[in-house]
Write a protein that holds these residues in place. Structure first.
Motif, short mmCIF file in Angstrom:
data_model
loop_
_atom_site.label_atom_id
_atom_site.label_comp_id
_atom_site.label_asym_id
_atom_site.label_seq_id
_atom_site.Cartn_x
_atom_site.Cartn_y
_atom_site.Cartn_z
N LEU A 97 3.81 -4.75 22.01
CA LEU A 97 3.25 -6.07 22.68
C LEU A 97 3.10 -6.24 21.38
CD1 LEU A 97 1.44 -5.18 26.00
CD2 LEU A 97 4.25 -5.91 25.80
N PRO A 98 3.79 -7.38 20.87
CA PRO A 98 3.36 -7.61 19.18
C PRO A 98 1.87 -8.61 19.12
CG PRO A 98 5.80 -7.52 19.57
CD PRO A 98 5.43 -6.74 20.26
N GLY A 99 1.13 -8.78 18.35
CA GLY A 99 0.57 -9.72 18.75
C GLY A 99 -0.92 -9.00 19.10
N ARG A 100 -0.80 -7.73 20.25
CA ARG A 100 -1.44 -7.32 20.80
C ARG A 100 -1.76 -5.99 20.93
NH1 ARG A 100 -3.00 -11.97 24.21
NH2 ARG A 100 -1.11 -12.16 25.43
N THR A 101 -3.33 -6.07 20.65
CA THR A 101 -4.32 -4.76 19.99
C THR A 101 -4.66 -3.59 21.57
OG1 THR A 101 -6.56 -5.20 20.87
CG2 THR A 101 -5.52 -5.97 19.00
N ASP A 102 -4.24 -2.75 21.05
CA ASP A 102 -5.29 -2.10 22.42
C ASP A 102 -6.00 -1.99 22.98
OD1 ASP A 102 -6.80 -1.39 19.94
OD2 ASP A 102 -6.52 0.96 20.17
N ASN A 103 -7.60 -2.16 22.74
CA ASN A 103 -8.83 -3.29 22.67
C ASN A 103 -7.88 -3.84 24.19
OD1 ASN A 103 -10.99 -2.09 23.20
ND2 ASN A 103 -11.73 -4.46 22.01
N ASP A 104 -7.27 -4.74 23.78
CA ASP A 104 -6.59 -5.93 24.50
C ASP A 104 -6.33 -5.82 25.83
OD1 ASP A 104 -7.48 -8.67 23.99
OD2 ASP A 104 -5.78 -9.28 23.44
N ILE A 105 -5.80 -5.00 26.02
CA ILE A 105 -4.41 -4.22 27.06
C ILE A 105 -5.65 -3.57 27.72
CG2 ILE A 105 -2.21 -2.86 27.03
CD1 ILE A 105 -2.03 -4.01 24.59
#
Length: 314
Positions: A97-105
Motif C-alpha cells: 500500500l504505497p504511502g501507508r506505513t505499517d504503524n498506520d495499517i
DNA sequence: AAGCATTTCAACCGCTTGTCT
DNA sequence: CAGACAAGCGGTTGAAATGCT
C-alpha cells in the motif's frame, strides 16, 4: 543484567514531537540523509531525541509521500486479504500500500477493520466458521431495489437457516457485479459475487466463512496458526497453499472466483491446521494475479441495510 | 454544558533479525 | 564463529479527540 539502553534516557525528550523538532529532523535528513545511522543522527541534527524515535517519526510521519486520512475500499480489501494469508506482518502489508506505513495499517486494523470482521462472530456459529456453504438459492425478487429476499434451500440439499441478513439496496441491481449482503444485526456485509454472464439465482452458489474463533472468542484468520487449505485429500503443505488456491479459483478465506468458474462443492475447509506462509514476492504475485478477487470481500456501506433475507448452509 | 466513556493514533518498548568486525 | 550493535518490527500504552448521556 538487562539490555543496554539504545540511548541516554535521561537526556532525551519523549512524547509528541513539536513542529520545530519535525522541521529540524526533516531538514537534516533532506540535506544529509540518515547516514545509515539513526543512533547518531539526533545529535548531528541537534535533536534531544532517541535515534529510534527519530527513525519512527521520519518513517511514519515526515518522509515524503506518506498518505494520511481515510483508507479506500481497495486498501481495505488488500489489508484483509493479506492479513488472512500472512497474519499481522504489517511491514509486508504496508509494502503493498504505497504511502501507508505499517504503524498506520496496524492501527487501522486494530481500531476499525478488525471490528468490522468481528461482526461475524455474532452470527456465524463457530462450528461453521471456515466452512464453505454451497448452493443456496433464492427467489427472484419482483423488484431489485426494495424486495424482501427470501433465500430458499435447494430442494436436493439439507440446508439450515442460520441467520437473517440484509442486502443494501444499491447492490441489488441486475448490473451489479458484486452482490453484497449486510448482516442485519451488525450492519456489516457478507459478500457474494456474481459473474457477468449469469442470472442472479444461478450465481448465488458459494460463499465461505472467512474466519474462526480462537479461545478468546476472537475472530481469527489464516495467518500463523490456523489457515485453511482445500486440497482434495486434505493435505496442505505450506509451500503449495497458494498454488492450490490458485487452481481452486478462490483465495483462502473469502468468496471469490469460484462463482465465475462454476466449480461445484469445494467442500469443508476446516480442520486443516497447516500454516499459510508466503514471502513478499509471493504476496506481490498474489495481488498482481488477482487471486483473491478483491471485489468479493466483506464490506459494504454500513448505512445501507434496508433489506433482509435468509441464507443457508449445510 | 459537564462529566464520563470510548476511540483513535502517535509514540514507546523490547524482542528479533541482519550486518559488521 | 561469536559477540556487539543498529535497524526493523509488532505489541502496547496513554494522551487527545470524539461521542454519549
Amino acid at each position: 543484567m538487562g539490555r543496554a539502553p539504545c540511548c541516554d534516557k535521561a537526556n532525551v525528550k519523549k512524547g509528541p514531537w513539536s513542529p520545530e523538532e519535525d522541521a529540524k529532523l526533516k531538514d537534516f535528513i533532506q540535506k544529509f540523509g540518515t547516514g545509515g545511522n539513526w543512533i547518531a543522527l539526533p545529535q548531528k541534527a541537534g535533536l534531544k531525541r532517541c535515534g529510534k524515535s527519530c527513525r519512527l517519526r521520519w518513517l511514519n510521519y515526515l518522509r515524503p509521500n506518506i498518505k494520511h486520512g481515510e483508507f479506500s475500499d481497495e486498501e481495505d480489501r488488500i489489508i484483509c486479504t493479506l492479513y488472512a494469508s500472512i497474519g499481522s506482518r504489517w511491514s509486508i502489508i504496508a509494502a503493498q500500500l504505497p504511502g501507508r506505513t505499517d504503524n498506520d495499517i496496524k492501527n487501522y486494523w486494530n481500531t476499525k477493520l478488525k471490528k468490522k470482521l468481528m461482526a461475524f462472530n455474532n452470527i456465524i456459529p463457530s462450528s461453521n466458521q471456515g466452512k464453505l456453504i454451497s448452493q443456496p438459492q433464492y427467489s427472484q425478487p419482483d423488484n431489485y431495489t426494495n424486495s424482501f429476499y427470501n433465500f430458499q434451500a435447494a430442494a436436493s440439499k439439507s440446508l439450515t437457516p442460520i441467520d437473517s441478513i440484509s442486502a443494501p439496496q444499491n447492490y441489488l441491481s441486475p448490473n451489479s457485479e458484486n452482490f453484497k449482503f449486510s448482516l442485519s444485526t451488525t450492519q456489516y456485509s457478507y459478500n457474494y459475487q456474481q459473474s457477468q454472464d449469469q442470472g442472479f439465482v444461478d450465481n448465488l452458489q458459494y460463499c465461505y466463512y472467512p474466519g474462526k474463533l480462537d479461545n478468546n472468542n476472537m475472530l481469527i484468520f489464516g495467518g500463523n496458526d490456523q489457515a485453511s487449505c482445500s486440497s482434495s485429500d486434505g493435505s496442505c503443505s505450506k509451500d503449495h497453499v497458494i498454488k492450490q488456491e490458485d487452481q481452486m479459483g478462490y483465495f483462502q478465506g473469502f468468496s471469490a472466483n469460484a462463482f465465475a468458474d462454476q466449480k461445484p462443492n469445494y467442500g469443508i475447509l476446516e480442520n486443516n491446521n497447516s500454516q499459510l506462509e508466503c514471502d513478499l514476492e509471493e504476496v506481490k504475485g498474489l495481488i498482481s494475479s488477482g487471486i483473491g478477487n478483491y471485489n468479493s470481500l466483506l464490506f459494504t456501506d454500513e448505512n445501507k441495510t434496508d433489506e433482509r433475507g435468509m441464507y443457508y448452509y449445510y
